[in-house]
Every structure is written in C-alpha cells, then in structure tokens.
Write a protein that holds these residues in place. Structure first.
Motif, PDB file in Angstrom:
ATOM      1  N   GLN A 191     113.931 106.545 128.693  1.00 23.29           N
ATOM      2  CA  GLN A 191     112.136 106.130 128.546  1.00 23.29           C
ATOM      3  C   GLN A 191     112.080 106.167 126.700  1.00 23.29           C
ATOM      4  O   GLN A 191     111.424 106.393 126.137  1.00 23.29           O
ATOM      5  CB  GLN A 191     111.393 108.184 128.505  1.00 23.29           C
ATOM      6  CG  GLN A 191     111.490 108.693 129.671  1.00 23.29           C
ATOM      7  CD  GLN A 191     110.772 109.514 130.493  1.00 23.29           C
ATOM      8  OE1 GLN A 191     110.139 109.536 129.028  1.00 23.29           O
ATOM      9  NE2 GLN A 191     111.298 110.113 130.615  1.00 23.29           N
ATOM     10  N   CYS A 192     113.096 106.579 126.001  1.00 23.97           N
ATOM     11  CA  CYS A 192     113.012 105.932 124.885  1.00 23.97           C
ATOM     12  C   CYS A 192     113.502 104.891 124.526  1.00 23.97           C
ATOM     13  O   CYS A 192     112.691 103.585 124.020  1.00 23.97           O
ATOM     14  CB  CYS A 192     114.030 107.096 123.787  1.00 23.97           C
ATOM     15  SG  CYS A 192     113.748 108.512 123.172  1.00 23.97           S
TER      16      CYS A 192
ATOM     17  N   ALA B 256     112.260 102.221 126.321  1.00 26.86           N
ATOM     18  CA  ALA B 256     110.984 101.883 127.759  1.00 26.86           C
ATOM     19  C   ALA B 256     110.259 102.176 125.870  1.00 26.86           C
ATOM     20  O   ALA B 256     109.247 100.925 125.593  1.00 26.86           O
ATOM     21  CB  ALA B 256     110.598 102.734 128.523  1.00 26.86           C
ATOM     22  N   ALA B 257     109.785 102.903 124.800  1.00 23.91           N
ATOM     23  CA  ALA B 257     109.176 103.139 123.829  1.00 23.91           C
ATOM     24  C   ALA B 257     108.682 101.948 123.114  1.00 23.91           C
ATOM     25  O   ALA B 257     108.224 101.741 122.623  1.00 23.91           O
ATOM     26  CB  ALA B 257     108.101 104.607 123.104  1.00 23.91           C
TER      27      ALA B 257
ATOM     28  N   VAL C 101     105.900 107.717 125.875  1.00 22.90           N
ATOM     29  CA  VAL C 101     106.091 106.697 126.373  1.00 22.90           C
ATOM     30  C   VAL C 101     104.213 106.263 127.313  1.00 22.90           C
ATOM     31  O   VAL C 101     103.881 104.731 127.498  1.00 22.90           O
ATOM     32  CB  VAL C 101     106.959 107.038 128.037  1.00 22.90           C
ATOM     33  CG1 VAL C 101     107.992 105.393 127.949  1.00 22.90           C
ATOM     34  CG2 VAL C 101     108.198 107.370 126.660  1.00 22.90           C
ATOM     35  N   ARG C 102     103.784 107.159 128.510  1.00 21.73           N
ATOM     36  CA  ARG C 102     102.857 106.625 128.960  1.00 21.73           C
ATOM     37  C   ARG C 102     101.983 106.111 127.690  1.00 21.73           C
ATOM     38  O   ARG C 102     101.199 105.395 128.493  1.00 21.73           O
ATOM     39  CB  ARG C 102     102.190 107.445 129.575  1.00 21.73           C
ATOM     40  CG  ARG C 102     102.628 108.108 130.623  1.00 21.73           C
ATOM     41  CD  ARG C 102     102.813 109.471 131.576  1.00 21.73           C
ATOM     42  NE  ARG C 102     101.888 109.411 133.037  1.00 21.73           N
ATOM     43  CZ  ARG C 102     101.260 110.407 133.791  1.00 21.73           C
ATOM     44  NH1 ARG C 102     101.372 111.452 133.224  1.00 21.73           N
ATOM     45  NH2 ARG C 102     101.032 110.142 134.518  1.00 21.73           N
TER      46      ARG C 102
ATOM     47  N   LEU D  79     105.307 106.665 134.794  1.00 21.47           N
ATOM     48  CA  LEU D  79     106.423 106.027 134.376  1.00 21.47           C
ATOM     49  C   LEU D  79     107.719 106.605 136.025  1.00 21.47           C
ATOM     50  O   LEU D  79     107.503 107.207 136.208  1.00 21.47           O
ATOM     51  CB  LEU D  79     107.265 106.762 133.732  1.00 21.47           C
ATOM     52  CG  LEU D  79     108.760 105.791 132.938  1.00 21.47           C
ATOM     53  CD1 LEU D  79     107.606 104.827 131.695  1.00 21.47           C
ATOM     54  CD2 LEU D  79     109.347 106.660 131.855  1.00 21.47           C
TER      55      LEU D  79
ATOM     56  N   CYS E 232     114.690 101.593 134.246  1.00 23.27           N
ATOM     57  CA  CYS E 232     112.290 102.334 134.421  1.00 23.27           C
ATOM     58  C   CYS E 232     111.303 100.312 134.388  1.00 23.27           C
ATOM     59  O   CYS E 232     111.845  99.473 134.250  1.00 23.27           O
ATOM     60  CB  CYS E 232     112.398 102.517 132.449  1.00 23.27           C
ATOM     61  SG  CYS E 232     111.638 103.614 132.718  1.00 23.27           S
TER      62      CYS E 232
ATOM     63  N   GLY F 156     106.799 110.622 132.777  1.00 24.77           N
ATOM     64  CA  GLY F 156     107.257 110.235 131.991  1.00 24.77           C
ATOM     65  C   GLY F 156     106.403 111.325 130.701  1.00 24.77           C
ATOM     66  O   GLY F 156     105.341 111.636 130.867  1.00 24.77           O
TER      67      GLY F 156
END
Ligand SMILES: *Cc1c(COP(=O)(O)O)cnc(C)c1O
Length: 415
Positions: free
Chosen positions: A300-301, A303-304, A83-84, A106, A259, A79
C-alpha cells in the motif's frame, strides 16, 4: 460425499498460453542453434523493473514494520485511508470526476476483482466482446452464468459482441437487454480505445435497461490522446450504471507486487428478485470485510507513491517506453504490408494475417522464420481468428531486434 462445482467441468482447457509454450519449446528442441534467438512478444506481462520511487516507498513500508512504534497489523479490508484518498484525488477528483475516497476499494489486482464481483451479483446474463480477455468469460462459466462450451469456441448463453475492422474493434451496445456487460478500454487484446461517443451510447443503453457495465481500465495510463476517455465516469450518468476496475500492474509495473482497485459508486444499484433496489456499495464493502484482510502494508505504501511527484513521473516514463515499443512494432508490421490496429494508446498491436492465413499459421511462420513469438488471435475468441497480437511489453533492445527481423521478412513469407 462432497460434490464439486460442476460448472468448472464446462471450461475448455486453458489452451492458448500452454499451447504457445509447447510450440516454442518444441521449436527450441528441434533447432537448438536458434533457441537463444527467440524474442517473446507474446505475453501480457511487464518486463521492466519497478521505478526507484516505488522501491523506496516499499522499503520505507518494510522498515516501519520493524519498529513497535510504526508497526502495522491488520488494516482496513478495503485499503488504508491515505491510499484511497490519494487514488480518489489523483485519478478522479483532480480531473473533475465525482468519485469519493470511500468509493475506492483497494485490492490485490483487477483479475481477482473482476472475478469477485460475481459474488455480489445473482445469476446474470452477460455480454462480452469477441475477441475478449478470457477472464470475463471463464469466471462466468465457473459461476454458472453460461451453458456448455460451443463447438468452435465460446459458450452457450453468452451474448458475444463481435468486433472487427468495420467497427474499429470497439463494440456497440447489444440490441437486446443483458444484465452485465464487460468493456475493456484500452482493449486487451486489440489495443483499440473506445471513444467518448461510444461510451455515451453504452451508458445510455445500460441506464435504459438497468444493466451494469463492468469497465476494465487496466490500460488507462497508456492513453495519451486527450480526446479519449480514461474513465467511464467521464461519461455523465455512469455513476448509476458502472463499476470500474483499475490496476497498477501495467501502469506501475506491479504485476509481481499485486495491487489495484475497484470503483463502486454509492449510486450504483441492483435489484432483488422481488424488485427492491439495493446499492452494490454496501454489498461490496461487506464482501471485502468478510472475505479479505486487504493488501499488505508495504505494498500500500508503494501504491501511494504512484500518486506522488517522483513516482508519477517515473511511471509515466515507464509507460512512455512501452508506448514507443508499441509504435515501433506497429510500424514494423505495417511495413510488411500487414493491416494493423491499436498500439497507439495501448501496449498491444493487433495485426491482420495475410489473406487466407490463420492465426496459428502466422504464429508458426514467425517462430520458425524469425524466432518471434506473438499471440494467435484465435486464442481470444472466434473473431480473433485471422489476427495475431504483438505485445509491447519488452525491452527496447528486444523490440529493435524484432524490428530488424521483421524487416528481413516479406509479406509473402508470413503466408
Ligand atoms: C493485465 C490485465 C489486468 C490486470 O490484472 P491484475 O490482476 O491487476 O494484474 C486486468 N485486465 C486486463 C484486460 C489485463 O490485461
């Protein structure tokens, strides 16, 4: 000659959901005039579209991929740092929990993570609750950690911890040592939530026998009662004995986007056959960098965005809607005189059938009388017999319709 993994042959047929589909289809065929009336409260999949802040973030991610200057190829296998960091801060550090950014991994979801974890463990003995989310059991069957299927359900070699009304459908630690225990809280299928005291007993037990707790917190965002623990790491000592699985599937509507993440504290160890202590963090990192190239950049975008103000508020509203559904469905079942569990800090209501009525009999009655599809508890294990699960993952309109139909029934009719 290529030999197969014969453990797969031990698996009993994926019986539950195909059988539900078969019965619903047969009913629709024999009663075509009622087919369009069928309301499904059987599935564990979200129904509502993704919140607008998540969709906007997804679009931004896609647009970045269209320009040389902002394009992203392979990312870190576990990831992107942004995000992390957002996860570690949003879910743990801001709540005073000691979890570092690089202890967040992730992934494309909790089901794959719960399965992949067996790759870094040797042959292990496992404990699961009964009833249980079937993934924990079947992945261990595939990995060769069990014996054969047993007559009447379950597998030889697994420690089943029966839950029922007497323990509020949350298990106490086993009396004998096992290597790995799976806990799911809030629970699928029973919708019940482990208390802080119960998790303290689990952590004490695991530390005592050097067991590992695999804590599935896929439904954490449904907890509204501040006294209930949302993470195993709220329990002191859990950093030395637990991994935690989190998923955006139910909290953010990501079942189709894919995700989630797993927390592996650096202080969590297993042992070699020779007795040497090895940190699981390094093994899990190595497993990810060897076997995966991670989650797609636009996802990932998205998720953030769950950790930014708009996304957070919109997802909370989404979950609030499902919680209101759960409350309403629980009331509808309780008004029939049926004993109900869960459905308060969870999207599932676990309902006891009237005395002498089996899970599948209740399923058939609800389908034929009021065209309501539920999930027979027997599909989640022996101890699920005599119960059915009602899922709150539905539109408000469908839940209100289900309520009206249940109100037209009497308890006698369910028998
Ligand atoms: C839905 C669910 C998950 C989430 O799985 P994903 O692969 O992340 O979609 C995990 N555990 C349980 C018990 C679930 O019901």
């Amino acid at each position: 000659m290529a030999h197969i993994n014969e453990n797969f042959l031990k698996l009993t047929a994926g019986y539950l959901f195909p059988e539900i589909a078969r019965r619903v289809e047969a009913f629709a065929k024999s009663h075509p005039e009622l087919a369009s009336r069928i309301v499904r409260c059987g599935i564990g999949d979200v129904t509502e579209p993704l919140p607008s802040a998540i969709i906007a973030a997804l679009h931004r991610g896609v647009d970045q991929m269209a320009q040389r200057e902002t394009f992203h190829g392979y990312g870190p296998p576990t990831g992107h740092a942004f995000v992390r960091a957002a996860i570690a801060e949003g879910d743990f550090q801001s709540r005073g929990l000691d979890i570092a950014d690089d202890e967040i991994f992730l992934s494309d979801g909790s089901k794959p993570d719960a399965s992949a974890v067996l790759e870094i463990l040797g042959a292990v003995t496992i404990a699961v609750t009964d009833p249980v989310y079937p993934v924990y059991v079947d992945t261990n069957v595939m990995a060769g950690n069990t014996g054969a299927a047993l007559e009447g359900g379950g597998y030889a070699g697994i420690h089943y911890l029966t839950t029922g009304p007497e323990n509020g459908f949350t298990a106490e630690p086993p009396t004998q040592p096992v290597d790995v225990a799976y806990l799911c809280s809030p629970n699928n299928p029973t919708g019940t939530v482990a208390t802080r005291e119960q998790l303290q007993r689990w952590v004490a037990w695991a530390r005592d026998c050097e067991a590992i707790i695999l804590f599935d917190a896929a439904y954490e965002s449904f907890i509204r009662d501040e006294a209930l623990p949302r993470s195993i790491y709220e329990i002191s000592g859990a950093r030395e004995c637990a991994m935690e699985f989190r998923s955006f599937s139910k909290s953010g509507g990501f079942t189709g986007l894919r995700c989630g993440y797993t927390v592996v504290p650096k202080s969590l160890h297993g042992r070699t056959r020779g007795g040497k202590k090895i940190a699981l963090h390094g093994l899990w990192s190595r497993r990810w960098s060897t076997c995966s190239n991670g989650v797609s950049y636009p996802v990932q975008c998205a998720a953030a965005a769950l950790y930014q103000e708009d996304g957070r508020a919109q997802c909370r509203a989404l979950v609030d809607g499902y919680l209101a559904n759960a409350r309403s469905l629980r009331q509808s079942c309780a008004r029939l005189g049926l004993r109900c569990f869960g459905g308060e800090n969870a999207p599932y209501v676990w309902v006891a059938c009237p005395p002498g009525v089996s899970s599948w009999e209740a399923f058939d009655t609800l389908l034929s009388r009021v065209q309501l599809v539920v999930t027979p508890g027997a599909g989640f294990g022996r101890a699920g017999e005599g119960y059915f699960r009602v899922s709150a993952f539905n539109s408000r309109a469908n839940v209100e319709e289900a309520g009206r139909r249940l109100a037209a029934l009497t308890q006698a009719a369910v028998s």
